[in-house]
Structures are given as structure tokens and as C-alpha cells.
Design an enzyme around this catalytic site. Structure first.
Site, PDB file in Angstrom:
ATOM      1  N   ALA A  17     -16.339   9.745  -5.772  1.00 27.23           N
ATOM      2  CA  ALA A  17     -17.231   8.624  -5.434  1.00 27.23           C
ATOM      3  C   ALA A  17     -17.308   7.561  -6.529  1.00 27.23           C
ATOM      4  O   ALA A  17     -17.773   6.452  -6.274  1.00 27.23           O
ATOM      5  CB  ALA A  17     -18.626   9.151  -5.132  1.00 27.23           C
ATOM      6  N   GLY A  19     -14.634   6.467  -8.005  1.00 25.48           N
ATOM      7  CA  GLY A  19     -13.282   5.893  -8.076  1.00 25.48           C
ATOM      8  C   GLY A  19     -13.182   4.504  -7.460  1.00 25.48           C
ATOM      9  O   GLY A  19     -14.142   3.964  -6.902  1.00 25.48           O
ATOM     10  N   ASP A  20     -11.969   3.978  -7.571  1.00 23.78           N
ATOM     11  CA  ASP A  20     -11.702   2.605  -7.161  1.00 23.78           C
ATOM     12  C   ASP A  20     -11.873   2.384  -5.651  1.00 23.78           C
ATOM     13  O   ASP A  20     -12.481   1.407  -5.212  1.00 23.78           O
ATOM     14  CB  ASP A  20     -10.244   2.307  -7.553  1.00 23.78           C
ATOM     15  CG  ASP A  20     -10.033   0.841  -7.767  1.00 23.78           C
ATOM     16  OD1 ASP A  20     -10.830   0.247  -8.515  1.00 23.78           O
ATOM     17  OD2 ASP A  20      -9.105   0.293  -7.157  1.00 23.78           O
ATOM     18  N   LEU A  21     -11.347   3.308  -4.867  1.00 22.96           N
ATOM     19  CA  LEU A  21     -11.424   3.148  -3.405  1.00 22.96           C
ATOM     20  C   LEU A  21     -12.878   3.151  -2.941  1.00 22.96           C
ATOM     21  O   LEU A  21     -13.288   2.347  -2.103  1.00 22.96           O
ATOM     22  CB  LEU A  21     -10.647   4.269  -2.702  1.00 22.96           C
ATOM     23  CG  LEU A  21     -10.671   4.174  -1.184  1.00 22.96           C
ATOM     24  CD1 LEU A  21      -9.711   3.083  -0.703  1.00 22.96           C
ATOM     25  CD2 LEU A  21     -10.295   5.503  -0.530  1.00 22.96           C
ATOM     26  N   LYS A  23     -15.577   2.327  -4.584  1.00 23.70           N
ATOM     27  CA  LYS A  23     -16.361   1.140  -4.934  1.00 23.70           C
ATOM     28  C   LYS A  23     -15.880  -0.103  -4.173  1.00 23.70           C
ATOM     29  O   LYS A  23     -16.670  -0.942  -3.781  1.00 23.70           O
ATOM     30  CB  LYS A  23     -16.385   0.918  -6.446  1.00 23.70           C
ATOM     31  CG  LYS A  23     -15.218   0.196  -7.035  1.00 23.70           C
ATOM     32  CD  LYS A  23     -15.481  -0.111  -8.509  1.00 23.70           C
ATOM     33  CE  LYS A  23     -14.227  -0.774  -9.084  1.00 23.70           C
ATOM     34  NZ  LYS A  23     -14.084  -0.671 -10.491  1.00 23.70           N
ATOM     35  N   ILE A  94     -14.363  19.746  -9.539  1.00 25.11           N
ATOM     36  CA  ILE A  94     -13.507  20.185  -8.422  1.00 25.11           C
ATOM     37  C   ILE A  94     -12.998  21.624  -8.607  1.00 25.11           C
ATOM     38  O   ILE A  94     -12.833  22.375  -7.652  1.00 25.11           O
ATOM     39  CB  ILE A  94     -12.328  19.192  -8.248  1.00 25.11           C
ATOM     40  CG1 ILE A  94     -12.852  17.885  -7.642  1.00 25.11           C
ATOM     41  CG2 ILE A  94     -11.206  19.783  -7.387  1.00 25.11           C
ATOM     42  CD1 ILE A  94     -11.837  16.784  -7.503  1.00 25.11           C
ATOM     43  N   LYS A 156      -3.930   8.681   2.358  1.00 24.37           N
ATOM     44  CA  LYS A 156      -2.510   8.788   2.103  1.00 24.37           C
ATOM     45  C   LYS A 156      -2.274   8.792   0.593  1.00 24.37           C
ATOM     46  O   LYS A 156      -3.159   8.312  -0.113  1.00 24.37           O
ATOM     47  CB  LYS A 156      -1.753   7.648   2.766  1.00 24.37           C
ATOM     48  CG  LYS A 156      -2.031   6.263   2.127  1.00 24.37           C
ATOM     49  CD  LYS A 156      -1.193   5.215   2.765  1.00 24.37           C
ATOM     50  CE  LYS A 156      -0.168   4.647   1.846  1.00 24.37           C
ATOM     51  NZ  LYS A 156      -0.639   3.915   0.698  1.00 24.37           N
ATOM     52  N   ASP A 185      -4.842   5.806   7.857  1.00 24.66           N
ATOM     53  CA  ASP A 185      -3.893   4.742   7.511  1.00 24.66           C
ATOM     54  C   ASP A 185      -4.664   3.462   7.780  1.00 24.66           C
ATOM     55  O   ASP A 185      -4.870   3.079   8.932  1.00 24.66           O
ATOM     56  CB  ASP A 185      -2.647   4.807   8.400  1.00 24.66           C
ATOM     57  CG  ASP A 185      -1.655   3.704   8.041  1.00 24.66           C
ATOM     58  OD1 ASP A 185      -2.092   2.607   7.673  1.00 24.66           O
ATOM     59  OD2 ASP A 185      -0.441   3.944   8.122  1.00 24.66           O
ATOM     60  N   HIS A 186      -5.111   2.794   6.714  1.00 27.05           N
ATOM     61  CA  HIS A 186      -6.107   1.725   6.933  1.00 27.05           C
ATOM     62  C   HIS A 186      -5.551   0.565   7.750  1.00 27.05           C
ATOM     63  O   HIS A 186      -6.306  -0.227   8.301  1.00 27.05           O
ATOM     64  CB  HIS A 186      -6.742   1.275   5.612  1.00 27.05           C
ATOM     65  CG  HIS A 186      -5.889   0.362   4.786  1.00 27.05           C
ATOM     66  ND1 HIS A 186      -4.892   0.805   3.976  1.00 27.05           N
ATOM     67  CD2 HIS A 186      -5.894  -0.986   4.653  1.00 27.05           C
ATOM     68  CE1 HIS A 186      -4.317  -0.219   3.380  1.00 27.05           C
ATOM     69  NE2 HIS A 186      -4.906  -1.333   3.773  1.00 27.05           N
ATOM     70  N   LYS A 190      -7.215  -2.414  11.085  1.00 30.05           N
ATOM     71  CA  LYS A 190      -7.251  -3.887  11.044  1.00 30.05           C
ATOM     72  C   LYS A 190      -7.360  -4.439  12.453  1.00 30.05           C
ATOM     73  O   LYS A 190      -6.634  -3.995  13.359  1.00 30.05           O
ATOM     74  CB  LYS A 190      -5.994  -4.430  10.337  1.00 30.05           C
ATOM     75  CG  LYS A 190      -5.977  -4.154   8.842  1.00 30.05           C
ATOM     76  CD  LYS A 190      -4.731  -4.733   8.176  1.00 30.05           C
ATOM     77  CE  LYS A 190      -4.571  -4.256   6.746  1.00 30.05           C
ATOM     78  NZ  LYS A 190      -5.367  -4.942   5.749  1.00 30.05           N
ATOM     79  N   HIS A 248       2.205   2.361   6.743  1.00 29.11           N
ATOM     80  CA  HIS A 248       1.737   1.110   7.356  1.00 29.11           C
ATOM     81  C   HIS A 248       2.793   0.460   8.261  1.00 29.11           C
ATOM     82  O   HIS A 248       2.505   0.087   9.397  1.00 29.11           O
ATOM     83  CB  HIS A 248       1.308   0.103   6.289  1.00 29.11           C
ATOM     84  CG  HIS A 248       0.287   0.632   5.328  1.00 29.11           C
ATOM     85  ND1 HIS A 248      -0.697   1.518   5.700  1.00 29.11           N
ATOM     86  CD2 HIS A 248       0.079   0.404   4.007  1.00 29.11           C
ATOM     87  CE1 HIS A 248      -1.460   1.802   4.648  1.00 29.11           C
ATOM     88  NE2 HIS A 248      -1.000   1.144   3.609  1.00 29.11           N
TER      89      HIS A 248
HETATM   90  C1  BG6 Z   1      -2.111   0.551   0.258  1.00 31.67           C
HETATM   91  C2  BG6 Z   1      -1.007   0.641  -0.741  1.00 31.67           C
HETATM   92  O1  BG6 Z   1      -2.017   1.594   1.193  1.00 31.67           O
HETATM   93  O2  BG6 Z   1      -2.037  -0.692   0.946  1.00 31.67           O
HETATM   94  C3  BG6 Z   1      -1.087  -0.521  -1.728  1.00 31.67           C
HETATM   95  O3  BG6 Z   1      -1.113   1.871  -1.450  1.00 31.67           O
HETATM   96  C4  BG6 Z   1      -1.109  -1.831  -0.990  1.00 31.67           C
HETATM   97  O4  BG6 Z   1       0.000  -0.485  -2.638  1.00 31.67           O
HETATM   98  C5  BG6 Z   1      -2.186  -1.823   0.096  1.00 31.67           C
HETATM   99  O5  BG6 Z   1      -1.371  -2.859  -1.921  1.00 31.67           O
HETATM  100  C6  BG6 Z   1      -2.115  -3.057   0.945  1.00 31.67           C
HETATM  101  O6  BG6 Z   1      -3.231  -3.092   1.792  1.00 31.67           O
HETATM  102  P1  BG6 Z   1      -3.797  -4.465   2.344  1.00 31.67           P
HETATM  103  O7  BG6 Z   1      -4.867  -4.073   3.299  1.00 31.67           O
HETATM  104  O8  BG6 Z   1      -4.279  -5.238   1.159  1.00 31.67           O
HETATM  105  O9  BG6 Z   1      -2.637  -5.154   3.001  1.00 31.67           O
END
Ligand code: BG6
Length: 505
Positions: A17, A19-21, A23, A94, A156, A185-186, A190, A248
Site C-alpha cells: 500500500a 508503493g507507487d501503484l 499512490k 510478507i 501483471k 490488464d489496465h 480504458k 496490452h
Molecule cells: C504498464 C507498463 O503496464 O503500462 C508501463 O508496465 C507502461 O511500462 C504503462 O508505461 C502504460 O500505461 P498507460 O495507461 O500510461 O498507457
């Protein structure tokens, strides 16, 4: 995707929590869901981290970061404070069983407070090497016994090749059922990526043309201006093929090429996507050079500002052979797409940030028109995913004047005209995970097939060091070889913007 708001009391446990993601993405996403009334009335976020911190200290840390990273940062300070009051911080190691017992007590005490056994959503925002340990302890202490109530979200990379992904999945399946595992997978969260389905299957006029009879080729580009920033240590062992293409870009390919699902149910959609991944033509090791191009950026200029080469970036070996760019040609062996090349490319430190899909239709069979200086432009459909969010249809029209000559024109649908505040990808995905809708998450067979499709490439690249790295300048559109990959078939990378500017990328 889920229209249904989850109203069952829920406890969210975030590993990593601090970490970068967390925040940048997770806390802002939960905050926006909260402000939009999409969180259950009763919810608690347990933030796990290594350091000793009070709730107060951690909440202040989240508040500061919300100001920087949340799209609604400035809207409602009181509600934001209200949001952080739902966060509890717990020091967690952990590797220590004791920490999981403490977590268990915390979960039980919150259940008692809520007066009901709450749903549990575990978010693993940690390095992949910790997944196994966490999963073993979760099973041992029995933190996720209810299949219908308890879920885990995994970031991932899911493994680093097919073999390791299978091992990871087998290990996870000792603790969780497939329906409890949400592999994120973000890109699938979108708006513009989800819109591909709406566009294809909500209209009758495009789908009849969406096949080998009418389409000449398809291009999928995910270009970034940024380099590896602070993530050099992570990126060195990964590279663009595993960081971007395996997930992606292959997911965008699936959305573009899949058959119509029988329903919008999670399995119907994921079945059709898995079909696409299965139909990707597997290439032989000796064909890898023919179908792929890898690149690494050298120093250059982005928007006029000098930037260092990859090998000079923080955390990168001075003789690194990690690729920061990949271009490849893919064929899908099925009835719809036989013979149509799908060109995929992704790179860091490119001329501009741009994610887009270009569908280029076949040229007219014969034409007697004259085309002025611009030449004949084939019909194209361009779907801009980000930062532009639009769909353009390019076609030829009569040039105004006395002669009957043609010029290119376009019709544009711009997302920003109908909505200035689309949800962030993580908002959509977390909302779905809360509601138990796995549609936008990767089912195991999708992950396995995606690795299977690229494993030969990574194997060949690993065993054959590139001889020409760095081979593209920061601020360019990648190595020349990527242009040649298309030129062999009389194709060229197409600009996602101008119709006038034909051959410019
Ligand atoms: C991440 C990758 O999954 O997606 C990064 O690990 C990349 O390296 C990022 O910069 C790109 O995501 P977005 O949403 O900014 O296009």
C-alpha cells in the site's frame, strides 16, 4: 462493465500500500468510486506496509497523494477526508506468519463492527516474487474461504514466460478457485478500449466490412514519450515484449479481431478473445527476424528537450540489451482474417504519446479520378485510444472546383465532446472486481495463450544478442527496420491524425 454496484460490506486489503501503484492509481480510484457513490456503504481499506506507521500518518500520506494524482483532487476536500477515514494501516511482514494472524484478527474485528461477514478483496500490488509466499499464508491462515465472497487481484506480469506462468497459476490454484482470481490488464479498463466492442457490435454498418474481403491491414500502436523513469530495475529484466505486447497490445488485438460474443457475459466475451489468441499464427525460431523488430532508444530530443539514452538511464546496465521497442507482424489463422497482416508496435521515448488502431481498407479496384497532389488515400477507420479519444473515418470526396478530382476527408467522433470526465481505467476495473464481474480481467487460458504466442520470440531474442543497440533515437518513431517490416508488403505506418499528410507517421 458492471452496471451493478456492489452493496455488500467489503474489506479491501492492499499488499504494497505504500508503493507507487497504490499512490498513483489505487487510492485515487477508490476515492473517485467513493465520491461517485460506487463504494458499498460499509467498506474498509486495510493498507499493508513494512514500516511502522499510525493510521493518522498513513491517511495524511494518502491525502497528499490524492491531491497530486486524483482526477477529483480539488473537488471536495471534506469528502476526501471522509474517504481516508475508511483506511486503516497495518504493519505487515510478507514473510512472517505472525503478520497474517494479525491481519486475520483485523478482518474479524471489522466483520464484527459491520455486523456481517464482509466480502474480501485482496490486491497484490507487490513484486511478482512475493505472490507465492502471500498465497501460501492466505491459505494456511484461511483468509479467503468463501469462493463467492473472497477475491484476489493480481497485477501483471503474470509469470515471465509460459512455463513460469503455468507454475504460478498452479500455485495460486492451491489457494484460490479460478473465479476468485482477477488478473488485471489496465488497458481493458480504458473507456476507448471498451468502446471498440460497442462500436463493432452496436452498429450494423461496420461489421460486414470487418474481414479479409475488405480490410487490407490493421495497425495497433502504443507509443509512449516517457522512458523507464524510476522503474529501471524492473524494466531491465522485462523489456517491451513482455511489458506491453504480451498483455496490452494482444488484448487490443483481441477486441479488434474477435467474433461477436453470444452475450455480454464474462465467459462469452472471454471465450471469443481466447479464440483470437489461439488463432495467432505461431512462428518458427528461424522466422522471428522476418516477423519482428526490436529496438532500444539512444539519446535524443522529445519535444525539443534533450533526453538520455536507455543505457544511461537510472538502474540500467551500460551494455543492456533490453528492448524498449517492438514491432511485429501477426497473422490470425481463421476464416475472418486469413492473410490480413496485423502490425503491432510499442515503444518508449517515441515522438509522441499515442495509442491507436488503424484499420486500412482495400483500395478501390479501379478509378479514373485524378487525385491532385495528395494522391489516393485508402479508406481508413482510426480508433484513437489515448491521449486523443476519438474515432475517425477517412474517405475520398470531390475537391471543390470545376474539375472532378478527389481529396481525402474525414468524419470524427470525439469522446471529449460527450464526456469530459471519463472514469480512469482502475476505477472501472476496481468497481467490477468489487461487484464480482470478471469480464474485463484475464482468464487463465488467455494469459497462457498470450505467452504461447510470444514465447518463441523471447527465446530467440534471449539467445541472440542484438548487434545494433541502441538503434533508434529518443523522439523518433523507432528503428528503420520497423518501416522495412511493412514496406516489404507495400505498406507503411499510418499517421493517426492527418489525412493530408499521407506517409508521415
Ligand atoms: C504498464 C507498463 O503496464 O503500462 C508501463 O508496465 C507502461 O511500462 C504503462 O508505461 C502504460 O500505461 P498507460 O495507461 O500510461 O498507457
Amino acid at each position: 462493465m458492471s452496471k451493478v454496484k456492489n452493496s455488500t460490506p467489503t474489506i479491501i486489503v492492499i499488499f504494497g500500500a505504500s508503493g507507487d501503484l497504490a499512490k498513483r492509481k489505487l487510492f485515487p480510484a477508490f476515492q473517485n468510486l467513493f465520491l461517485d457513490g460506487r463504494m458499498p456503504e460499509k467498506f474498509q481499506i486495510i493498507a499493508l506496509g513494512r514500516a511502522e506507521k499510525s493510521d493518522e500518518e498513513f491517511r495524511n500520506y494518502v491525502l497528499e497523494n490524492l491531491n497530486t494524482f486524483s482526477r477529483k483532487a480539488t473537488l471536495s476536500p471534506d469528502e476526501t477526508k471522509n474517504f481516508v477515514s475508511h483506511i486503516t494501516y497495518l504493519k505487515h511482514d510478507i514473510d512472517k506468519e505472525e503478520s497474517y494472524h494479525e491481519l486475520n484478527s483485523k478482518l474479524t474485528s471489522i466483520d464484527e463492527l459491520f455486523g456481517i461477514r464482509a466480502n474480501r478483496l485482496f490486491y497484490l500490488s507487490i513484486a511478482p516474487s512475493f505472490i507465492s509466499t502471500i498465497s501460501v499464508y492466505i491459505k494456511k491462515i484461511g483468509l479467503t474461504p468463501n469462493v463467492s465472497q473472497d477475491r484476489i487481484i493480481i497485477e501483471k506480469p503474470f509469470g515471465y514466460d509460459k512455463t513460469s506462468a503455468i507454475a504460478l497459476n498452479e500455485m495460486l490454484s492451491q489457494t484460490f478457485k479460478e473465479e476468485q482470481i482477477y488478473r488485471i490488464d489496465h488497458y481493458l479498463g480504458k473507456e476507448t478500449v471498451q468502446n471498440i466492442l460497442a462500436f463493432r457490435f452496436g452498429n450494423s454498418m461496420f461489421e460486414p466490412l470487418w474481414n479479409r474481403n475488405f480490410i487490407d491491414f490493421v495497425q495497433i500502436t502504443v507509443a509512449e514519450e516517457v522512458g523507464v523513469e524510476e522503474r529501471g530495475g524492473f524494466y531491465e529484466g522485462v523489456g517491451a515484449l513482455k511489458d506491453m505486447i504480451q498483455n496490452h497490445l494482444l488484448q487490443i488485438l483481441c477486441m479488434t479481431a474477435m467474433e461477436a460474443p453470444a452475450s455480454l457475459g464474462a465467459d462469452d466475451i472471454r471465450n471469443r478473445k481466447a479464440d483470437v489468441l489461439r488463432s495467432i499464427r505461431r512462428i518458427k525460431p528461424e522466422e522471428v527476424d522476418h516477423y519482428t523488430v526490436r529496438g532500444q532508444y539512444d539519446a535524443g530530443f522529445i519535444k525539443g528537450n534533450p533526453v538520455a539514452g536507455y543505457r544511461q538511464d537510472k538502474g540500467i546496465a551500460p551494455d543492456s540489451n533490453t528492448e524498449t521497442y517492438v514491432a511485429m507482424k501477426i497473422y490470425l489463422d481463421n476464416w475472418r482474417w486469413q492473410g490480413v497482416p496485423f502490425y503491432l508496435r510499442s515503444g518508449k521515448r517515441m515522438q509522441e504519446k499515442q495509442s491507436s488502431i488503424v484499420i486500412q481498407f482495400k483500395p478501390v479496384p479501379h478509378s479514373s479520378f485524378s487525385y491532385g497532389n495528395e494522391g489516393m488515400t485508402p479508406n481508413r477507420l482510426i480508433i484513437n485510444i489515448q491521449p486523443s479519444m476519438d474515432i475517425k473515418l477517412q474517405f475520398m470526396t470531390k475537391k471543390p472546383g470545376l474539375s472532378l478530382s478527389l481529396r481525402p476527408a474525414e468524419m470524427v467522433f470525439d469522446y471529449f465532446q460527450c464526456s469530459t470526465m471519463s472514469p480512469e481505467a482502475y476505477e472501472t476495473l476496481l468497481s467490477d472486481a468489487l461487484a464480482g464481474d470478471p469480464t474485463l480481467f484475464m482468464r487463465w487460458d488467455q494469459v497462457e495463450q498470450a505467452w504461447d504466442a510470444i514465447d518463441t520470440i523471447q527465446e530467440v531474442w534471449k539467445n541472440n544478442a542484438p548487434v545494433n543497440f541502441p538503434n533508434y533515437k529518443a523522439g523518433s518513431w523507432g528503428p528503420e527496420a520497423a518501416d522495412e517490416l511493412l514496406a516489404r508488403q507495400g505498406h507503411a505506418w499510418v499517421s493517426n491524425t492527418a489525412t493530408e499528410n499521407e506517409k508521415v507517421k
